[in-house]
Design a protein around this motif. Structure first.
Motif, PDB file in Angstrom:
ATOM      1  N   GLY A  13       0.825  -1.207   0.000  1.00 21.86           N
ATOM      2  CA  GLY A  13       0.000   0.000   0.000  1.00 21.86           C
ATOM      3  C   GLY A  13       0.854   1.249   0.000  1.00 21.86           C
ATOM      4  N   GLU A  14       0.222   2.366  -0.317  1.00 18.50           N
ATOM      5  CA  GLU A  14       0.947   3.628  -0.417  1.00 18.50           C
ATOM      6  C   GLU A  14       1.621   3.993   0.902  1.00 18.50           C
ATOM      7  OE1 GLU A  14       1.359   5.417  -3.057  1.00 18.50           O
ATOM      8  OE2 GLU A  14      -0.224   4.897  -4.474  1.00 18.50           O
ATOM      9  N   LEU A  15       0.866   3.938   1.987  1.00 20.43           N
ATOM     10  CA  LEU A  15       1.393   4.364   3.279  1.00 20.43           C
ATOM     11  C   LEU A  15       2.444   3.391   3.803  1.00 20.43           C
ATOM     12  CD1 LEU A  15       0.738   6.832   5.062  1.00 20.43           C
ATOM     13  CD2 LEU A  15      -0.650   5.321   6.469  1.00 20.43           C
ATOM     14  N   GLY A  16       2.154   2.094   3.727  1.00 25.75           N
ATOM     15  CA  GLY A  16       3.095   1.100   4.231  1.00 25.75           C
ATOM     16  C   GLY A  16       4.416   1.110   3.492  1.00 25.75           C
ATOM     17  N   GLY A  17       4.360   1.253   2.160  1.00 27.20           N
ATOM     18  CA  GLY A  17       5.587   1.291   1.377  1.00 27.20           C
ATOM     19  C   GLY A  17       6.449   2.485   1.724  1.00 27.20           C
ATOM     20  N   ARG A  18       5.831   3.631   1.882  1.00 20.87           N
ATOM     21  CA  ARG A  18       6.589   4.838   2.225  1.00 20.87           C
ATOM     22  C   ARG A  18       7.173   4.738   3.631  1.00 20.87           C
ATOM     23  NH1 ARG A  18       3.225   9.825  -0.596  1.00 20.87           N
ATOM     24  NH2 ARG A  18       2.640   8.657  -2.470  1.00 20.87           N
ATOM     25  N   LEU A  19       6.402   4.140   4.532  1.00 23.85           N
ATOM     26  CA  LEU A  19       6.919   3.969   5.892  1.00 23.85           C
ATOM     27  C   LEU A  19       8.142   3.056   5.886  1.00 23.85           C
ATOM     28  CD1 LEU A  19       6.610   4.494   8.924  1.00 23.85           C
ATOM     29  CD2 LEU A  19       5.148   2.461   9.030  1.00 23.85           C
ATOM     30  N   LEU A  20       8.115   2.020   5.070  1.00 17.93           N
ATOM     31  CA  LEU A  20       9.239   1.098   4.981  1.00 17.93           C
ATOM     32  C   LEU A  20      10.513   1.847   4.590  1.00 17.93           C
ATOM     33  CD1 LEU A  20       9.752  -1.982   5.260  1.00 17.93           C
ATOM     34  CD2 LEU A  20       9.422  -2.159   2.790  1.00 17.93           C
ATOM     35  N   VAL A 185      -4.744  12.441   2.922  1.00 21.59           N
ATOM     36  CA  VAL A 185      -4.712  12.992   1.574  1.00 21.59           C
ATOM     37  C   VAL A 185      -3.291  13.397   1.209  1.00 21.59           C
ATOM     38  CG1 VAL A 185      -7.092  13.836   1.557  1.00 21.59           C
ATOM     39  CG2 VAL A 185      -5.276  15.307   2.446  1.00 21.59           C
ATOM     40  N   ALA A 186      -3.003  13.320  -0.071  1.00 23.75           N
ATOM     41  CA  ALA A 186      -1.755  13.815  -0.655  1.00 23.75           C
ATOM     42  C   ALA A 186      -1.941  13.785  -2.159  1.00 23.75           C
ATOM     43  CB  ALA A 186      -0.555  12.965  -0.241  1.00 23.75           C
ATOM     44  N   GLY A 187      -1.212  14.625  -2.856  1.00 20.01           N
ATOM     45  CA  GLY A 187      -1.397  14.724  -4.290  1.00 20.01           C
ATOM     46  C   GLY A 187      -1.100  13.459  -5.052  1.00 20.01           C
ATOM     47  N   ASP A 188      -0.206  12.620  -4.523  1.00 19.74           N
ATOM     48  CA  ASP A 188       0.175  11.399  -5.225  1.00 19.74           C
ATOM     49  C   ASP A 188      -0.380  10.144  -4.565  1.00 19.74           C
ATOM     50  OD1 ASP A 188       1.688  11.691  -2.971  1.00 19.74           O
ATOM     51  OD2 ASP A 188       3.610  11.219  -3.912  1.00 19.74           O
ATOM     52  N   LEU A 189      -1.410  10.278  -3.738  1.00 17.67           N
ATOM     53  CA  LEU A 189      -2.054   9.120  -3.115  1.00 17.67           C
ATOM     54  C   LEU A 189      -3.387   8.836  -3.805  1.00 17.67           C
ATOM     55  CD1 LEU A 189      -1.668   9.384   0.764  1.00 17.67           C
ATOM     56  CD2 LEU A 189      -0.440   7.898  -0.811  1.00 17.67           C
ATOM     57  N   ASP A 190      -3.632   7.575  -4.107  1.00 19.09           N
ATOM     58  CA  ASP A 190      -4.911   7.155  -4.672  1.00 19.09           C
ATOM     59  C   ASP A 190      -5.809   6.724  -3.520  1.00 19.09           C
ATOM     60  OD1 ASP A 190      -6.960   6.353  -6.324  1.00 19.09           O
ATOM     61  OD2 ASP A 190      -6.046   4.406  -6.795  1.00 19.09           O
ATOM     62  N   THR A 191      -6.729   7.587  -3.131  1.00 21.60           N
ATOM     63  CA  THR A 191      -7.622   7.312  -2.013  1.00 21.60           C
ATOM     64  C   THR A 191      -9.065   7.503  -2.453  1.00 21.60           C
ATOM     65  OG1 THR A 191      -7.733   9.587  -1.186  1.00 21.60           O
ATOM     66  CG2 THR A 191      -5.853   8.243  -0.456  1.00 21.60           C
ATOM     67  N   VAL A 192      -9.972   7.124  -1.580  1.00 19.83           N
ATOM     68  CA  VAL A 192     -11.384   7.272  -1.920  1.00 19.83           C
ATOM     69  C   VAL A 192     -11.740   8.742  -2.124  1.00 19.83           C
ATOM     70  CG1 VAL A 192     -12.192   7.346   0.482  1.00 19.83           C
ATOM     71  CG2 VAL A 192     -13.730   6.552  -1.306  1.00 19.83           C
ATOM     72  N   PHE A 193     -11.130   9.639  -1.336  1.00 17.08           N
ATOM     73  CA  PHE A 193     -11.460  11.051  -1.482  1.00 17.08           C
ATOM     74  C   PHE A 193     -10.764  11.693  -2.670  1.00 17.08           C
ATOM     75  CE2 PHE A 193     -13.253  11.193   2.898  1.00 17.08           C
ATOM     76  CZ  PHE A 193     -14.456  11.784   2.555  1.00 17.08           C
ATOM     77  N   THR A 321      -0.858  19.670  -5.686  1.00 20.39           N
ATOM     78  CA  THR A 321       0.211  18.773  -6.155  1.00 20.39           C
ATOM     79  C   THR A 321      -0.329  17.509  -6.798  1.00 20.39           C
ATOM     80  OG1 THR A 321       0.359  17.714  -3.970  1.00 20.39           O
ATOM     81  CG2 THR A 321       1.775  19.620  -4.371  1.00 20.39           C
ATOM     82  N   ALA A 322      -1.631  17.487  -7.096  1.00 20.09           N
ATOM     83  CA  ALA A 322      -2.251  16.261  -7.602  1.00 20.09           C
ATOM     84  C   ALA A 322      -1.562  15.766  -8.864  1.00 20.09           C
ATOM     85  CB  ALA A 322      -3.731  16.508  -7.883  1.00 20.09           C
ATOM     86  N   THR A 323      -1.104  14.499  -8.818  1.00 20.93           N
ATOM     87  CA  THR A 323      -0.485  13.872  -9.982  1.00 20.93           C
ATOM     88  C   THR A 323      -1.153  12.563 -10.345  1.00 20.93           C
ATOM     89  OG1 THR A 323       1.147  12.772  -8.558  1.00 20.93           O
ATOM     90  CG2 THR A 323       1.770  14.897  -9.532  1.00 20.93           C
ATOM     91  N   SER A 324      -1.687  11.850  -9.357  1.00 17.95           N
ATOM     92  CA  SER A 324      -2.295  10.556  -9.645  1.00 17.95           C
ATOM     93  C   SER A 324      -3.809  10.570  -9.487  1.00 17.95           C
ATOM     94  CB  SER A 324      -1.701   9.476  -8.719  1.00 17.95           C
ATOM     95  OG  SER A 324      -2.077   9.703  -7.384  1.00 17.95           O
ATOM     96  N   TRP A 325      -4.368  11.715  -9.068  1.00 18.52           N
ATOM     97  CA  TRP A 325      -5.818  11.773  -8.944  1.00 18.52           C
ATOM     98  C   TRP A 325      -6.419  11.704 -10.340  1.00 18.52           C
ATOM     99  CZ3 TRP A 325      -7.758  15.624  -4.709  1.00 18.52           C
ATOM    100  CH2 TRP A 325      -7.072  15.366  -3.511  1.00 18.52           C
ATOM    101  N   ARG A 326      -7.524  11.038 -10.473  1.00 23.21           N
ATOM    102  CA  ARG A 326      -8.186  10.905 -11.768  1.00 23.21           C
ATOM    103  C   ARG A 326      -8.675  12.277 -12.221  1.00 23.21           C
ATOM    104  NH1 ARG A 326     -10.709   5.489 -12.951  1.00 23.21           N
ATOM    105  NH2 ARG A 326      -9.626   4.047 -11.583  1.00 23.21           N
ATOM    106  N   GLY A 327      -8.077  12.806 -13.297  1.00 25.71           N
ATOM    107  CA  GLY A 327      -8.429  14.156 -13.723  1.00 25.71           C
ATOM    108  C   GLY A 327      -7.704  15.138 -12.835  1.00 25.71           C
ATOM    109  N   ARG A 328      -6.699  15.815 -13.343  1.00 26.29           N
ATOM    110  CA  ARG A 328      -5.922  16.721 -12.519  1.00 26.29           C
ATOM    111  C   ARG A 328      -6.809  17.814 -11.933  1.00 26.29           C
ATOM    112  NH1 ARG A 328      -0.583  17.291 -12.103  1.00 26.29           N
ATOM    113  NH2 ARG A 328       0.253  19.247 -11.321  1.00 26.29           N
ATOM    114  N   LEU A 329      -6.728  17.985 -10.613  1.00 24.61           N
ATOM    115  CA  LEU A 329      -7.588  18.937  -9.934  1.00 24.61           C
ATOM    116  C   LEU A 329      -7.018  20.346 -10.057  1.00 24.61           C
ATOM    117  CD1 LEU A 329      -8.440  16.995  -6.682  1.00 24.61           C
ATOM    118  CD2 LEU A 329      -9.650  17.031  -8.836  1.00 24.61           C
TER     119      LEU A 329
END
Length: 331
Positions: A13-20, A185-193, A321-329
């Motif tokens: 996952g995004e958070l776990g990988g970054r924590l590693l 939230v973060a620009g490069d995180l794929d989350t429900v929001f 900083t959105a880069t991976s959000w569907r449709g740049r915000l």
């Protein structure tokens, strides 16, 4: 006394990988083992290639093999980042529940039987407080845990925390830290929001304007790192200061709200899930109805940390900083 050998779950996952990766740079740690059924992202793997103390082991935490890995490595600290609250995309409910609840049960059993484990850090969610017309205006850590719906991700989180409390009673020698994160939230995180706020027309529940809290991913990672490397036992709400109403968030994301009657949200959610656009679960609909706000006084007073980003700043930074959000915000 700092931790020496750490096991991190959910590293695909995004958070776990970054924590590693982050823990790999901590000078007080001797070895960090990441486990998951899938490897971390390519970016994380490239970083791990430069960190000799970090390794990835492909393993399912529901498999008894995990206990052998923990014992052979003499793991003294376990960081459980695997559980999800609101998966971003489409997923089978039974699979998610088994990974969250059954996986946690098996992990705690392995911890209980290990003679080396002395610290457990669990990433939970503020969704354990539920969301309803009878909800408290502001939740403290002592509030009753009431899932938003009878069967959903918030229900999983309540069950998960129940197992963690049982483990703490059986192993009082182990320091347990439970971090109840607001929506990250973060620009490069794929989350429900990130998916929800990138829809061209954002469906909302007619007549409701929920109060929301967000947490920047960097604050979440800092919290997990401190809980891992320092002695910070307890249960803590973690959220950026302040709130955003749903209508404010939609405007700041540069989107247009589409208010619909509450009964219509269910078929709308099915369409969005079917298109693999965003997982509009029953939990999410309740949150969009009634909102949820938590108190972070204990976090500042006892844990000694205050999130760097407020709720508004975290959201705005994610939009900017959105880069991976569907449709740049755009704001």
């Amino acid at each position: 006394m700092p931790s020496n050998i750490v096991l991190v779950t959910g590293v695909s996952g995004e958070l776990g990988g970054r924590l590693l990766s982050r823990l790999g740079a901590c000078p007080g740690l001797d070895r960090i083992v990441g486990v998951d059924i899938s490897p971390p992202s390519r970016g994380v793997l490239r970083q791990l290639g430069r960190l000799s103390r970090v390794e990835f082991v492909r393993a399912d935490i529901r498999n008894p093999l995990l206990a052998k890995i923990m014992t052979s490595a003499k793991v003294d600290t376990v960081v459980h980042v695997g559980p999800l609250c609101h998966p971003a995309g489409y997923g089978e409910r039974a699979d998610v529940k088994e990974a969250n609840v059954i996986g946690t049960m098996r992990l705690l059993a392995a911890c209980q039987n290990s003679p080396y484990v002395r610290k457990l850090v669990v990433a939970s969610t503020t969704a354990v407080y539920g969301a309803s017309s009878r909800s408290q205006a502001v939740f403290t850590e002592d509030a009753e845990l009431i899932p938003a719906v009878a069967s959903g991700y918030s229900k999983d989180a309540v069950e998960l925390e129940g197992y963690v409390r049982g483990f703490a009673r059986r192993r009082p020698d182990v320091g347990v830290t439970t971090l109840r994160f607001a929506d990250i939230v973060a620009g490069d995180l794929d989350t429900v929001f990130s998916r929800y706020f990138s829809l061209p027309l954002v469906p909302t529940v007619l007549g409701f304007d929920a109060r929301l809290q967000f947490l920047h991913a960097e604050d979440a990672l800092t919290m997990l790192e401190q809980a891992t490397t320092e002695e910070k036992p307890g249960v803590f709400n973690v959220a950026g200061d302040g709130v955003l109403t749903l209508s404010q968030a939609i405007r700041r994301a540069g989107r247009i709200a589409l208010p619909v009657p509450r009964p219509v949200m269910t078929p709308v959610g099915k369409v969005l899930r079917g298109a693999h656009a965003v997982n509009v679960s029953a939990d999410l609909v309740r949150l969009l109805n009634f909102g949820r706000v938590v108190d972070t006084t204990r976090l500042v007073r006892e844990f000694g940390y205050s999130p760097r980003w407020t709720t508004r700043q975290a959201f705005d930074e994610a939009v900017r900083t959105a880069t991976s959000w569907r449709g740049r915000l755009r704001r």
